[in-house]
Write an enzyme that holds these catalytic residues in place. Structure first.
Site, PDB file in Angstrom:
ATOM      1  N   GLN A 172      48.594  22.798  30.523  1.00 35.42           N
ATOM      2  CA  GLN A 172      49.609  23.502  31.323  1.00 35.42           C
ATOM      3  C   GLN A 172      49.769  22.771  32.644  1.00 35.42           C
ATOM      4  OE1 GLN A 172      51.623  26.166  31.927  1.00 35.42           O
ATOM      5  NE2 GLN A 172      51.566  25.912  34.149  1.00 35.42           N
ATOM      6  N   HIS A 178      48.918  13.306  38.415  1.00 35.24           N
ATOM      7  CA  HIS A 178      48.288  12.144  39.035  1.00 35.24           C
ATOM      8  C   HIS A 178      47.045  11.767  38.232  1.00 35.24           C
ATOM      9  CE1 HIS A 178      51.151  12.256  42.273  1.00 35.24           C
ATOM     10  NE2 HIS A 178      50.870  13.531  42.513  1.00 35.24           N
ATOM     11  N   GLY A 266      41.589  23.888  34.369  1.00 38.21           N
ATOM     12  CA  GLY A 266      41.053  23.131  35.500  1.00 38.21           C
ATOM     13  C   GLY A 266      40.671  24.049  36.635  1.00 38.21           C
ATOM     14  N   ARG A 267      40.645  23.469  37.839  1.00 33.96           N
ATOM     15  CA  ARG A 267      40.305  24.303  38.989  1.00 33.96           C
ATOM     16  C   ARG A 267      41.543  25.084  39.438  1.00 33.96           C
ATOM     17  NH1 ARG A 267      41.312  21.259  43.545  1.00 33.96           N
ATOM     18  NH2 ARG A 267      39.513  22.003  44.716  1.00 33.96           N
ATOM     19  N   ASP A 268      41.321  26.311  39.857  1.00 32.02           N
ATOM     20  CA  ASP A 268      42.365  27.173  40.406  1.00 32.02           C
ATOM     21  C   ASP A 268      43.612  27.223  39.522  1.00 32.02           C
ATOM     22  OD1 ASP A 268      43.247  29.022  42.265  1.00 32.02           O
ATOM     23  OD2 ASP A 268      44.155  27.522  43.582  1.00 32.02           O
ATOM     24  N   HIS A 269      43.404  27.384  38.219  1.00 30.36           N
ATOM     25  CA  HIS A 269      44.525  27.438  37.273  1.00 30.36           C
ATOM     26  C   HIS A 269      45.483  28.578  37.638  1.00 30.36           C
ATOM     27  CE1 HIS A 269      46.195  26.748  33.117  1.00 30.36           C
ATOM     28  NE2 HIS A 269      46.730  27.902  33.417  1.00 30.36           N
ATOM     29  N   ALA A 270      46.764  28.242  37.755  1.00 27.02           N
ATOM     30  CA  ALA A 270      47.819  29.236  38.046  1.00 27.02           C
ATOM     31  C   ALA A 270      47.588  29.975  39.362  1.00 27.02           C
ATOM     32  CB  ALA A 270      47.987  30.237  36.896  1.00 27.02           C
TER      33      ALA A 270
END
Ligand SMILES: [Zn+2]
Length: 364
Positions: A172, A178, A266-270
């Site tokens: 997502q 990057h 991943g980190r802090d998704h959404a």
């Protein structure tokens, strides 16, 4: 076919609801077949499950104002129309109309009632009532962009089969990709058969990178760096809620519908602002039995290029300190791009940087 809708009361759908309608009609929100009623709404807010025990974390509702409710009167069905006032998109067979519990919904879905939160703000701007019922789609919302990338769940599943992918990881994104995200996608791809980069293209906050610019970034990245027989891009038509952990679960369930067996978290998704802890969207998966979601989350930490490792890594795999790692803040990256300057090769692929630099120039 749309003729039957002509005499029905009309209900306008917002941009977010239009995304939900499209998702409902293509099966991306399976097992849902319509906008949800109060029993499901309450059950989701209280237990993160539908009354039948299936996991579900974000209610999919259709808003009505007081005036709408009066206008609909005792009708059995309504025609759903988009804001542009064109012909009906769908017929909704009314099961019930119920009053939204805004405080409870905000607390449960967004874990905050702060009106500065983009999702809470949207919730407060929505009507006081919700219209529930099965939808019968007459035509899909028209899109005039990226049509080659708009695969339905049936189409992505068919594509995976045609490519011989049995295990597929979904990614997502609502941002340009990057090196850090390229790295975690490729780490995931090492253990499955295929990668679906599945950018969200419904409504986002005004300050997110525009969809067409993001798509050019993904194309440049795929052209230069992704194996074509192992990776593909398709559009996820959902709108962003910015609900962090609850949305991570919801995103995973939707990707299962598209045929993914694995999903990158991943980190802090959404997330948005600092409403959620960095890894809250990963921890919430522990609140479900592994088999009940039907898709395996793959958790990743913050990743970066390390000069001493001479490669990409994360705090799990690189023993070195901040002085050896190439890390740039979002603010710093935007500033470089605005000045026409490519971020370091270790941070961003030059082809992606060039797309962003050009877009900044065009948009002033
Ligand atoms: Zn290192």
């Amino acid at each position: 076919m749309a003729g039957e809708a002509v005499n029905l009361p009309k209900v306008g759908v917002s941009r977010r609801e239009l995304s939900d309608l499209e998702m409902l009609s293509v099966g991306a929100l399976s097992p849902l077949t319509g906008f949800q009623g109060e029993a499901e709404y309450r059950s989701i807010l209280e237990s993160m499950h539908l009354p039948n025990g299936i996991p579900w974390t974000i209610p999919v509702t259709l808003s009505l104002t007081d005036d709408d409710v009066k206008r609909i009167g005792g009708s059995d069905a309504v025609a759903l129309v988009s804001d542009d006032g064109e012909d009906a998109l769908a017929v909704l067979e009314i099961e019930e109309i119920f009053k939204r519990d805004r405080e409870r919904e905000a607390e449960s879905v967004f874990l905050t009632t702060d009106l500065d939160h983009a999702g809470v703000k949207a919730l407060h701007e929505a009507g006081d009532y919700c219209l529930a019922g099965r939808v019968r789609v007459l035509r899909l919302p028209r899109h005039d962009d990226f049509n080659a990338y708009r695969l339905t769940p049936a189409e992505t599943r068919a594509e995976f089969r045609a490519r011989g992918w049995r295990r597929v990881v979904g990614f997502q994104t609502r941002n340009p990709i990057h090196r850090a995200h390229e790295y975690i996608q490729k780490c995931a791809l090492e253990i499955v058969d295929g990668l679906l980069v599945h950018p969200l293209m419904g409504a986002t906050k005004g300050d997110d990178v525009p969809a067409d610019v993001r798509m050019r970034c993904y194309e440049a990245l795929f052209e230069g760096y992704y194996p074509k027989d192992r990776a593909m891009i398709s559009i996820f038509p959902a709108a962003m809620r910015y609900a962090g952990p609850k949305e991570a679960i919801w995103h995973a369930i939707c990707r299962k519908n598209y045929g993914c067996t694995h999903f990158i978290v991943g980190r802090d998704h959404a997330g948005v602002g600092d409403y959620y802890g960095t890894y809250d969207a990963q921890k919430i998966f522990d609140e479900f039995e592994p088999e009940e979601l039907g898709i395996t989350p793959l958790m990743f930490e913050h990743s970066f290029w390390c000069n001493r490792c001479e490669g990409m890594g994360s705090p799990k795999t690189c023993p070195h300190g901040a002085e050896d790692r190439v890390s740039l803040s979002g603010t710093r990256v935007r500033e470089m791009l605005r000045n026409g300057e490519r971020p370091p090769l270790e941070f961003s692929r030059p082809e992606v940087a060039d797309v962003l630099i050009e877009a900044m120039r065009e948009n002033g």
